[in-house]
Design a protein around this motif. Structure first.
Motif, PDB file in Angstrom:
ATOM      1  N   ASN A 317      56.116  -9.721 -16.973  1.00  0.00           N
ATOM      2  CA  ASN A 317      56.515  -8.855 -16.286  1.00  0.00           C
ATOM      3  C   ASN A 317      57.939  -8.337 -15.221  1.00  0.00           C
ATOM      4  OD1 ASN A 317      56.419  -5.551 -15.355  1.00  0.00           O
ATOM      5  ND2 ASN A 317      53.841  -5.501 -15.629  1.00  0.00           N
ATOM      6  N   GLN A 318      58.213  -7.509 -15.845  1.00  0.00           N
ATOM      7  CA  GLN A 318      60.086  -7.647 -14.591  1.00  0.00           C
ATOM      8  C   GLN A 318      59.556  -6.532 -13.411  1.00  0.00           C
ATOM      9  OE1 GLN A 318      62.484  -9.552 -14.948  1.00  0.00           O
ATOM     10  NE2 GLN A 318      61.121 -10.137 -15.997  1.00  0.00           N
ATOM     11  N   GLN A 319      58.464  -5.876 -13.599  1.00  0.00           N
ATOM     12  CA  GLN A 319      57.956  -4.819 -12.734  1.00  0.00           C
ATOM     13  C   GLN A 319      56.785  -6.021 -12.037  1.00  0.00           C
ATOM     14  OE1 GLN A 319      60.205  -1.974 -12.843  1.00  0.00           O
ATOM     15  NE2 GLN A 319      58.332  -0.823 -12.312  1.00  0.00           N
ATOM     16  N   HIS A 320      56.320  -7.248 -12.091  1.00  0.00           N
ATOM     17  CA  HIS A 320      55.895  -7.291 -11.227  1.00  0.00           C
ATOM     18  C   HIS A 320      56.627  -8.557  -9.915  1.00  0.00           C
ATOM     19  CE1 HIS A 320      51.807  -7.432 -14.095  1.00  0.00           C
ATOM     20  NE2 HIS A 320      52.378  -6.492 -13.727  1.00  0.00           N
ATOM     21  N   TYR A 321      56.797  -7.944  -8.744  1.00  0.00           N
ATOM     22  CA  TYR A 321      56.784  -8.772  -7.782  1.00  0.00           C
ATOM     23  C   TYR A 321      56.283  -9.306  -7.103  1.00  0.00           C
ATOM     24  CZ  TYR A 321      61.117  -5.838  -8.529  1.00  0.00           C
ATOM     25  OH  TYR A 321      62.606  -6.139  -9.508  1.00  0.00           O
ATOM     26  N   THR A 327      51.230 -19.331  -6.172  1.00  0.00           N
ATOM     27  CA  THR A 327      50.778 -20.265  -6.835  1.00  0.00           C
ATOM     28  C   THR A 327      51.110 -19.488  -8.077  1.00  0.00           C
ATOM     29  OG1 THR A 327      48.769 -19.979  -7.133  1.00  0.00           O
ATOM     30  CG2 THR A 327      49.718 -21.614  -5.791  1.00  0.00           C
ATOM     31  N   HIS A 328      51.002 -17.704  -8.414  1.00  0.00           N
ATOM     32  CA  HIS A 328      51.039 -17.332  -9.643  1.00  0.00           C
ATOM     33  C   HIS A 328      51.316 -15.930  -9.411  1.00  0.00           C
ATOM     34  CE1 HIS A 328      46.460 -17.370  -7.993  1.00  0.00           C
ATOM     35  NE2 HIS A 328      46.153 -16.419  -9.510  1.00  0.00           N
ATOM     36  N   CYS A 329      51.389 -14.832 -10.051  1.00  0.00           N
ATOM     37  CA  CYS A 329      51.370 -13.915 -10.024  1.00  0.00           C
ATOM     38  C   CYS A 329      50.417 -13.012 -10.197  1.00  0.00           C
ATOM     39  CB  CYS A 329      51.825 -13.207 -11.359  1.00  0.00           C
ATOM     40  SG  CYS A 329      52.674 -11.207 -11.056  1.00  0.00           S
ATOM     41  N   PRO A 330      50.329 -12.629  -8.598  1.00  0.00           N
ATOM     42  CA  PRO A 330      49.159 -11.996  -8.414  1.00  0.00           C
ATOM     43  C   PRO A 330      48.315 -10.679  -9.126  1.00  0.00           C
ATOM     44  CG  PRO A 330      50.351 -11.666  -6.576  1.00  0.00           C
ATOM     45  CD  PRO A 330      51.090 -12.364  -7.757  1.00  0.00           C
ATOM     46  N   TRP A 331      49.791  -9.299  -9.940  1.00  0.00           N
ATOM     47  CA  TRP A 331      49.255  -8.572 -10.499  1.00  0.00           C
ATOM     48  C   TRP A 331      48.805  -8.846 -11.421  1.00  0.00           C
ATOM     49  CZ3 TRP A 331      48.437  -6.226  -6.353  1.00  0.00           C
ATOM     50  CH2 TRP A 331      49.465  -6.126  -5.518  1.00  0.00           C
ATOM     51  N   CYS A 332      49.659  -9.731 -12.190  1.00  0.00           N
ATOM     52  CA  CYS A 332      49.036 -10.082 -13.856  1.00  0.00           C
ATOM     53  C   CYS A 332      47.578 -10.517 -13.860  1.00  0.00           C
ATOM     54  CB  CYS A 332      49.752 -11.976 -14.488  1.00  0.00           C
ATOM     55  SG  CYS A 332      51.804 -11.002 -14.410  1.00  0.00           S
ATOM     56  N   ALA A 333      47.282 -11.164 -12.400  1.00  0.00           N
ATOM     57  CA  ALA A 333      45.257 -11.376 -12.237  1.00  0.00           C
ATOM     58  C   ALA A 333      44.880 -10.202 -12.300  1.00  0.00           C
ATOM     59  CB  ALA A 333      45.328 -12.523 -11.689  1.00  0.00           C
ATOM     60  N   ARG A 334      45.088  -9.661 -11.952  1.00  0.00           N
ATOM     61  CA  ARG A 334      44.886  -8.029 -11.528  1.00  0.00           C
ATOM     62  C   ARG A 334      44.821  -7.331 -12.476  1.00  0.00           C
ATOM     63  NH1 ARG A 334      42.722  -7.091  -6.264  1.00  0.00           N
ATOM     64  NH2 ARG A 334      43.088  -4.532  -6.731  1.00  0.00           N
ATOM     65  N   ALA A 335      45.752  -7.703 -13.712  1.00  0.00           N
ATOM     66  CA  ALA A 335      45.637  -6.639 -14.894  1.00  0.00           C
ATOM     67  C   ALA A 335      45.119  -7.204 -15.776  1.00  0.00           C
ATOM     68  CB  ALA A 335      46.800  -6.665 -16.006  1.00  0.00           C
ATOM     69  N   GLN A 336      44.255  -8.563 -15.939  1.00  0.00           N
ATOM     70  CA  GLN A 336      43.424  -9.322 -16.717  1.00  0.00           C
ATOM     71  C   GLN A 336      42.121  -9.026 -15.923  1.00  0.00           C
ATOM     72  OE1 GLN A 336      44.272 -10.722 -19.051  1.00  0.00           O
ATOM     73  NE2 GLN A 336      42.000 -11.092 -19.676  1.00  0.00           N
ATOM     74  N   ASP A 345      43.841  -2.203 -21.374  1.00  0.00           N
ATOM     75  CA  ASP A 345      45.322  -2.438 -20.654  1.00  0.00           C
ATOM     76  C   ASP A 345      45.648  -2.168 -19.203  1.00  0.00           C
ATOM     77  OD1 ASP A 345      47.710  -2.124 -23.390  1.00  0.00           O
ATOM     78  OD2 ASP A 345      46.393  -0.987 -22.630  1.00  0.00           O
ATOM     79  N   TRP A 346      44.791  -1.921 -18.081  1.00  0.00           N
ATOM     80  CA  TRP A 346      45.398  -1.272 -17.302  1.00  0.00           C
ATOM     81  C   TRP A 346      45.806  -1.681 -16.174  1.00  0.00           C
ATOM     82  CZ3 TRP A 346      43.855  -0.599 -11.873  1.00  0.00           C
ATOM     83  CH2 TRP A 346      45.398   0.037 -11.346  1.00  0.00           C
ATOM     84  N   ASP A 347      47.461  -1.657 -16.053  1.00  0.00           N
ATOM     85  CA  ASP A 347      47.732  -2.451 -14.838  1.00  0.00           C
ATOM     86  C   ASP A 347      48.330  -1.895 -13.315  1.00  0.00           C
ATOM     87  OD1 ASP A 347      50.542  -4.029 -14.429  1.00  0.00           O
ATOM     88  OD2 ASP A 347      50.430  -5.181 -15.685  1.00  0.00           O
ATOM     89  N   PRO A 348      48.797  -2.910 -12.159  1.00  0.00           N
ATOM     90  CA  PRO A 348      49.123  -1.640 -12.074  1.00  0.00           C
ATOM     91  C   PRO A 348      50.629  -1.123 -11.347  1.00  0.00           C
ATOM     92  CG  PRO A 348      47.564  -4.279 -11.033  1.00  0.00           C
ATOM     93  CD  PRO A 348      48.007  -3.589 -12.280  1.00  0.00           C
ATOM     94  N   PHE A 349      50.966  -2.655 -11.422  1.00  0.00           N
ATOM     95  CA  PHE A 349      52.851  -1.548 -12.106  1.00  0.00           C
ATOM     96  C   PHE A 349      52.956  -2.560 -13.913  1.00  0.00           C
ATOM     97  CE2 PHE A 349      52.133  -3.762  -7.761  1.00  0.00           C
ATOM     98  CZ  PHE A 349      52.312  -2.493  -7.021  1.00  0.00           C
ATOM     99  N   PRO A 350      52.637  -1.245 -14.126  1.00  0.00           N
ATOM    100  CA  PRO A 350      53.468  -1.750 -16.078  1.00  0.00           C
ATOM    101  C   PRO A 350      55.076  -1.382 -16.174  1.00  0.00           C
ATOM    102  CG  PRO A 350      53.365   1.328 -15.281  1.00  0.00           C
ATOM    103  CD  PRO A 350      52.539   0.678 -14.017  1.00  0.00           C
TER     104      PRO A 350
END
Length: 569
Positions: A317-321, A327-336, A345-350
């Motif tokens: 996700n290019q919106q995930h910085y 070690t891994h993307c925290p925003w993908c982990a939170r979305a999951q 399928d809510w995402d902090p940064f869609p």
């Protein structure tokens, strides 16, 4: 009403069509012939000689705005007085930069609002907002001024991350000509440092260290998805203090405090750049003992600038910085995690291709049925992880183990408030039964008369259940005992015995015999319902002599201690 005034010798008429807002001190107007300036006209009862002198001191020594060369005002400082059209030409207000297309900073770190209004405002944007805020505060402190009332509503942000500090006439100002201090008489408790709580702001000269606490709290919320720095979960939910108590006592969940853990709803603190982690601990842990240890605005600016260069982009996700040390993307982990909790399928940064979906969520309609039950906290509270209204919340509940109890019997209150950030339970008199950050739990109370328990909670989209009423049956014919005797043969605490004395008994005499060394951590005085309360007397192998223990008798056989306490009603 219309206001006729003189600005720079030019007569202007300001009417209701030009009004931008009304506050407790005055009215803000845009100028009819200028799109870059606004005028603040004070209410008549708020204008006095001291305010005029303060404005003159501000006009004579304006801070150097760090964004002036870029054509943006990061500090809405007075630039010219506004005079009345009378013979005395009295000052009735001032001219200042007009803040346009900006929103309170809380609209950006609050996930729900950001989704609805700025779905492409990324974590990188939040980091840059923090850096721009640090730059503006640095300029203010460098000029000898103190903000004083740091809060969410006085910091405006554009979708390009540009920051403007407003309400600058409430700042603490020192007149450079005579050294007179014009104090800031107000404050916001959630951003007020521990050492100033309970103080009268009208009698205190603020320092920049006081500002640095509130500014760091805002940095924390920007970078931790709205989480407040002292929000967490306690090991014993029955003893969880209210948020402000945690702030005052310095219970920082990320500083190794033994009583509190990080909130389970917060992002991992470890995802922050290591330098930022260090500064937050320096501010909220070291700075609690010594406010001079709090990092200054320049230090924050340098750290935020360096950490922004350490951001990398998620491959999914290019919106995930996120910071590259993680070690891994925290925003993908939170979305999951949110997906697993049933929040679609809510995402902090869609992602950019889905931004329109989040912008079009009908938040109001999704919770119109629950809106009438929402709590209104005394101070704005933006939770650790704001839950989108498009996801239907789980039902809230508040119940009791029994609705009718006998005198002296306990009642257990049980609650579940999904997504609650703070929970408070009180009775009808306002007595606090529970306060904490647990969205679910239970607490036991021992009412002596009919009680109604009310529950309040803060958090995005929480709904509140109805109060619970308990009826207490008074004992018509209490059991009368001439003597009750308890013998304890093992080292223990009377806290263990307490449960056996809950009944509403009328005692004429109570004797407690101790056959071994015992610490009376919990004993007497007994009230009319025979409830044991706290005390701190200690019985060792050598109990205190009779002369120093009024009402006590004791004997000692060299092996065991025997001590009787007699209380007559």
């Amino acid at each position: 009403m219309d206001v006729k005034c003189s600005i720079g010798g030019k007569i202007l008429s300001l009417d209701d069509s030009l009004r931008l807002g009304v506050g407790g001190e005055g009215v803000i107007y845009r100028l009819p012939d200028n799109t870059d300036r606004a005028a603040k006209i004070y209410h008549r009862d708020k204008m006095n000689a001291e305010r005029v002198s303060k404005l003159k001191a501000m006009l004579a020594n304006a801070p150097l705005d760090p964004m002036r060369e870029q054509g943006h005002a990061s500090i809405a400082w007075p630039v010219e007085p506004v005079n009345a059209l009378d013979g005395n030409q009295e000052v009735i207000g001032f001219l200042m930069p007009l803040v346009q297309n900006a929103h309170p900073i809380s609209d950006f770190y609050d996930v729900e609002t950001r989704h609805a209004q700025f779905p492409l405002f990324s974590y990188q944007s939040l980091c840059r907002t923090a850096r721009n805020l640090a730059s503006a505060v640095w300029a203010i402190h460098d000029s000898g001024y103190v903000i004083g009332d740091v809060n969410e509503s006085n910091i405006m942000v554009t979708h390009q991350t540009l920051v403007t500090l407003v309400d600058t006439d409430s700042f603490q100002v020192i007149d450079s000509t005579d050294g007179r201090v014009y104090r800031c008489p107000v404050g916001t408790e959630l951003f007020t440092p521990p050492e100033l709580h309970g103080k009268n702001f009208e009698e205190i000269d603020r320092s920049r260290e006081h500002d640095l606490f509130g500014i760091a709290a805002l940095f924390f919320q920007l970078l931790m998805e709205g989480t407040r720095p002292f929000a967490g979960s306690f090991h014993n939910p029955d003893e969880t203090p209210y948020y402000v108590e945690c702030l005052i006592k310095g219970y920082f969940p990320y500083g190794g405090h033994p009583l509190i853990n990080p909130s389970p709803l917060a992002p991992p603190f470890e995802m922050l750049h290591p330098q930022l982690q260090k500064l937050f601990r320096q501010c909220f842990v070291d700075g609690h003992a010594d406010p001079r240890q709090r990092p200054d605005a320049h230090t924050w600016y340098q750290a935020l600038k360096a950490s922004e260069r350490a951001l990398i982009t998620c491959s999914r996700n290019q919106q995930h910085y996120y910071f590259k040390h993680y070690t891994h993307c925290p925003w993908c982990a939170r979305a999951q995690h949110y997906t697993e909790q049933g929040l679609r399928d809510w995402d902090p940064f869609p992602p950019a291709e889905r931004a329109g979906e989040f912008r079009q969520y009908d938040y109001a309609a999704a919770q119109s049925s629950a809106r009438s039950h929402w709590s209104v906290p005394s101070s704005p509270t933006h939770g650790a992880a704001s839950i989108p209204h498009a996801a239907r919340p789980a039902p809230s509940s508040f119940s009791a183990s029994a609705t009718t109890i006998a005198l002296g019997q306990g009642v257990t209150l049980n609650w579940t408030i999904p997504h609650a950030q703070t929970v408070r339970i009180t009775d009808q008199s306002g007595r606090l039964i529970f306060a904490g950050s647990s969205p679910s739990g239970l607490v036991t109370d021992y009412p002596t008369k009919n009680k109604t328990y009310h529950i309040a909670a803060s958090g995005v989209g929480v709904s509140l259940p109805n109060p619970v009423t308990i009826s207490v049956e008074q004992v018509a014919l209490p059991v009368a005992l001439s003597e009750a005797s308890l013998e304890l043969h093992q080292p223990t605490s009377l806290k263990a015995v307490q449960g056996g004395l809950r009944a509403g008994l009328l005692l004429n005499e109570l004797s407690v015999k101790l056959r071994s060394p015992l610490r009376l951590k919990q004993y007497l005085p007994l009230n009319s319902y025979v409830k044991l309360r706290r005390a701190s007397d200690a019985l060792k192998d050598h109990p205190p002599p009779v002369a120093s223990t009024r009402g006590y008798s004791n004997s000692h056989d060299g092996q065991n201690s025997s001590w009787s306490f007699i209380k007559r009603f």
